[in-house]
Design an enzyme around this catalytic site. Structure first.
Site, PDB file in Angstrom:
ATOM      1  N   LYS A   1     -58.953 -57.730  -8.299  1.00 52.15           N
ATOM      2  CA  LYS A   1     -59.819 -58.751  -7.708  1.00 52.15           C
ATOM      3  C   LYS A   1     -60.045 -59.880  -8.707  1.00 52.15           C
ATOM      4  O   LYS A   1     -60.218 -59.637  -9.902  1.00 52.15           O
ATOM      5  CB  LYS A   1     -61.145 -58.113  -7.294  1.00 52.15           C
ATOM      6  CG  LYS A   1     -62.069 -59.024  -6.481  1.00 52.15           C
ATOM      7  CD  LYS A   1     -63.296 -58.247  -6.025  1.00 52.15           C
ATOM      8  CE  LYS A   1     -64.293 -59.119  -5.284  1.00 52.15           C
ATOM      9  NZ  LYS A   1     -65.490 -58.356  -4.857  1.00 52.15           N
TER      10      LYS A   1
ATOM     11  N   SER B   1     -66.827 -58.380  -0.298  1.00 52.42           N
ATOM     12  CA  SER B   1     -66.165 -59.520  -0.905  1.00 52.42           C
ATOM     13  C   SER B   1     -64.792 -59.209  -1.499  1.00 52.42           C
ATOM     14  O   SER B   1     -64.079 -60.124  -1.915  1.00 52.42           O
ATOM     15  CB  SER B   1     -67.057 -60.106  -2.001  1.00 52.42           C
ATOM     16  OG  SER B   1     -67.271 -59.178  -3.051  1.00 52.42           O
TER      17      SER B   1
ATOM     18  N   MET C   1     -70.403 -63.351  -2.341  1.00 55.78           N
ATOM     19  CA  MET C   1     -71.636 -63.147  -1.587  1.00 55.78           C
ATOM     20  C   MET C   1     -71.425 -63.129  -0.078  1.00 55.78           C
ATOM     21  O   MET C   1     -72.376 -63.295   0.678  1.00 55.78           O
ATOM     22  CB  MET C   1     -72.664 -64.214  -1.966  1.00 55.78           C
ATOM     23  CG  MET C   1     -73.224 -64.047  -3.363  1.00 55.78           C
ATOM     24  SD  MET C   1     -73.837 -62.378  -3.747  1.00 55.78           S
ATOM     25  CE  MET C   1     -75.126 -62.178  -2.520  1.00 55.78           C
TER      26      MET C   1
ATOM     27  N   ILE D   1     -71.394 -54.765  -5.014  1.00 53.03           N
ATOM     28  CA  ILE D   1     -72.813 -54.828  -5.366  1.00 53.03           C
ATOM     29  C   ILE D   1     -73.703 -54.614  -4.147  1.00 53.03           C
ATOM     30  O   ILE D   1     -74.911 -54.499  -4.266  1.00 53.03           O
ATOM     31  CB  ILE D   1     -73.157 -56.162  -6.070  1.00 53.03           C
ATOM     32  CG1 ILE D   1     -74.487 -56.062  -6.829  1.00 53.03           C
ATOM     33  CG2 ILE D   1     -73.161 -57.322  -5.074  1.00 53.03           C
ATOM     34  CD1 ILE D   1     -74.792 -57.258  -7.707  1.00 53.03           C
ATOM     35  N   GLY D   2     -73.095 -54.556  -2.953  1.00 53.43           N
ATOM     36  CA  GLY D   2     -73.862 -54.290  -1.744  1.00 53.43           C
ATOM     37  C   GLY D   2     -73.018 -53.655  -0.657  1.00 53.43           C
ATOM     38  O   GLY D   2     -73.503 -53.382   0.437  1.00 53.43           O
ATOM     39  N   GLY D   3     -71.725 -53.460  -0.982  1.00 52.79           N
ATOM     40  CA  GLY D   3     -70.785 -52.902  -0.014  1.00 52.79           C
ATOM     41  C   GLY D   3     -69.406 -53.510  -0.124  1.00 52.79           C
ATOM     42  O   GLY D   3     -68.543 -53.272   0.725  1.00 52.79           O
ATOM     43  N   SER D   4     -69.160 -54.293  -1.169  1.00 60.80           N
ATOM     44  CA  SER D   4     -67.973 -55.146  -1.233  1.00 60.80           C
ATOM     45  C   SER D   4     -66.661 -54.424  -1.486  1.00 60.80           C
ATOM     46  O   SER D   4     -65.598 -55.035  -1.381  1.00 60.80           O
ATOM     47  CB  SER D   4     -68.162 -56.225  -2.309  1.00 60.80           C
ATOM     48  OG  SER D   4     -69.110 -57.171  -1.896  1.00 60.80           O
TER      49      SER D   4
END
Length: 460
Positions: A79, A154, A129, A175-178
């Site tokens: 990435k 992301s 984001m 960081i939240g589901g990426s």
């Protein structure tokens, strides 16, 4: 099977036996990229020449039976927010000033040390984001299962590359589901490791680096490399010898929680609820005790996190020259600017919700060995949309199942558990206790054996 579709585990075995060479596999992967990339737009800074040089060197080492490491000659993508020496890190946005990275980040460094052949970086949305492949810098990434849809984000390019067969191994961040969201929407195995298990530079609460692959065995092999220590991450765990063979975890005697309601956000699509329920029944039939659990997080928690994240970004955004601000994707710009006037008290209360989520997730898992849930309440959405809601003031309505485990640091993995009637993949999330990364991958290995037969990977 085409060589581009070889698993990493099988590729290493074939390199060792001489049945296939790293150069032959790389040529097949690059041919696949050439064919698919005009549509998928998953890569950034493709380096065919550098990859060929690395593959030729690996080929010579294998001929001498002197591999440099566990991944010698295996193609990999990384990435673009994970630094690779000499390549700028745009963070998905046209607002970034492009300066070549002066060193490999921890994940890239470990992969090179083990002989992996880095073919390209993969794309991401502005600042990571969004849960889409929409970007002000990169072309819009698309989902190989249905190119009218996005791959998720992301780790957007990584998801598309994995499903399309741009080699077997892909590095994502989460960081939240990426990692898990694009893995779920692209039918991959995507592991968000225990926080600190894989060194990150720069480290940040909740942020992890992890593997996105087609199989649990490949994810485990990749973790054996990514989890090696790096002093640049002061939040990383002490080095630990784990059994990264990740043998199957058999369900008999396990207590497994089943969560079908996130408690906040978008309602769960009926076909997703049905597929996850069917997966739970498969574990139950194999001997596990499966019990429903209540939602883990609340509206206050998710909105508080949104307040904190907006303000964190605003603190950087307000210092940017106006001409650079205007290059940021309008959706992201509106989201960031909406947090400009939050009070210090509101921001502190938002920050405190990270800990509240962590406590809630740990408490929910405490009675169980593992918890099952959907990865996302909705299937993959239109590639042109920045989020399922398309609303910058409600941007996180789809992460209610994934984000708690970022805050708690517990490992959680996505694995395909079916398809919608439109042929879109459905992700099953399996979460475990902190430090039990090998266990969640072991349970995925078991599920890969007991789930319904999977269709062929998409061909463009």
């Amino acid at each position: 099977m085409e060589l581009a579709d070889l698993s990493a585990v099988d590729a290493v075995a074939m390199f060792r036996s001489g049945a296939v060479s790293p150069v032959e596999m790389l040529d097949a992967v690059l041919s696949r990229v050439d064919r698919c990339e005009p549509v998928l737009r998953a890569t950034y800074s493709l380096d065919a020449e550098g990859a060929r040089a690395a593959a030729k060197a690996a080929e010579q080492r294998w001929r001498r039976q002197e591999p440099v490491g566990a991944l010698d000659g295996v193609p990999v993508t990384i990435k673009e927010n994970v630094a690779t020496k000499g390549t700028p890190v745009p963070l998905g946005t046209a607002a970034t000033e492009l300066v070549p990275a002066d060193a490999d980040g921890p994940a890239a460094a470990r992969l090179r040390e083990e002989g992996a052949v880095i073919i390209a970086k993969t794309t991401m949305p502005d600042y990571g984001m969004l849960s889409s492949g929409l970007s002000s810098f990169h072309a819009t990434a698309r989902n190989p299962w249905d190119t009218s849809k996005g791959p998720g984000g992301s780790s957007a390019g990584a998801g598309a590359a994995g499903a399309a067969g741009y080699g077997p191994l892909h590095v994502g961040t989460d960081i939240g589901g990426s990692i898990r969201l694009p893995a779920g929407w692209c039918a991959l195995v995507g592991l968000k490791p225990t926080f600190g298990r894989v060194p990150v530079d720069p480290p940040y609460p909740g942020r992890v680096v992890g593997p996105m692959t087609r199989t649990a065995k490949d994810a485990a092999l990749m973790m054996s490399v990514l989890s090696k220590p790096d002093s640049r991450d002061h939040l990383s765990l002490p080095p630990q010898e784990l059994d990264w063979r990740c043998p199957p975890v058999y369900p008999r005697g396990l207590r497994i929680g089943l969560q079908l309601d996130a408690g906040v956000g978008l309602p769960v699509h009926p076909e997703i609820a049905a597929a996850v329920t069917e997966a739970a029944r498969a574990f139950e039939a194999a001997g596990a005790a499966v019990e429903p659990i209540e939602p883990i997080i609340t509206r206050e928690m998710l909105d508080g996190l949104n307040d904190f994240w907006r303000t964190r970004f605003w603190s950087d955004f307000e210092r940017m020259p106006l001409e650079r601000r205007e290059k940021v994707l309008p959706y992201i710009r509106e989201w960031v600017e909406s947090g400009a006037d939050l009070s210090g008290v509101a921001v502190y209360r938002g920050y405190s919700q990270m800990d509240a989520m962590a406590v809630a997730a740990e408490r929910a898992l405490r009675p169980f060995d593992y918890v099952l849930s959907p990865v996302s309440p909705v299937p993959a959405f239109a590639a042109e949309l920045p989020s399922p809601t398309n609303d910058p003031l409600a941007p996180f309505e789809h992460i209610g199942f994934t984000v708690p485990y970022n805050m708690s640091g517990q490992p959680a993995v996505s694995v395909n558990c079916g398809f919608t009637s439109d042929g879109l993949p459905i992700g099953l999330q399996i979460a475990g206790h902190r430090f039990n990364d090998a266990g969640v991958l072991g349970l995925v290995r078991t599920y890969e054996r007991i789930r319904p037969a999977q269709p062929d990977w998409p061909k463009l």
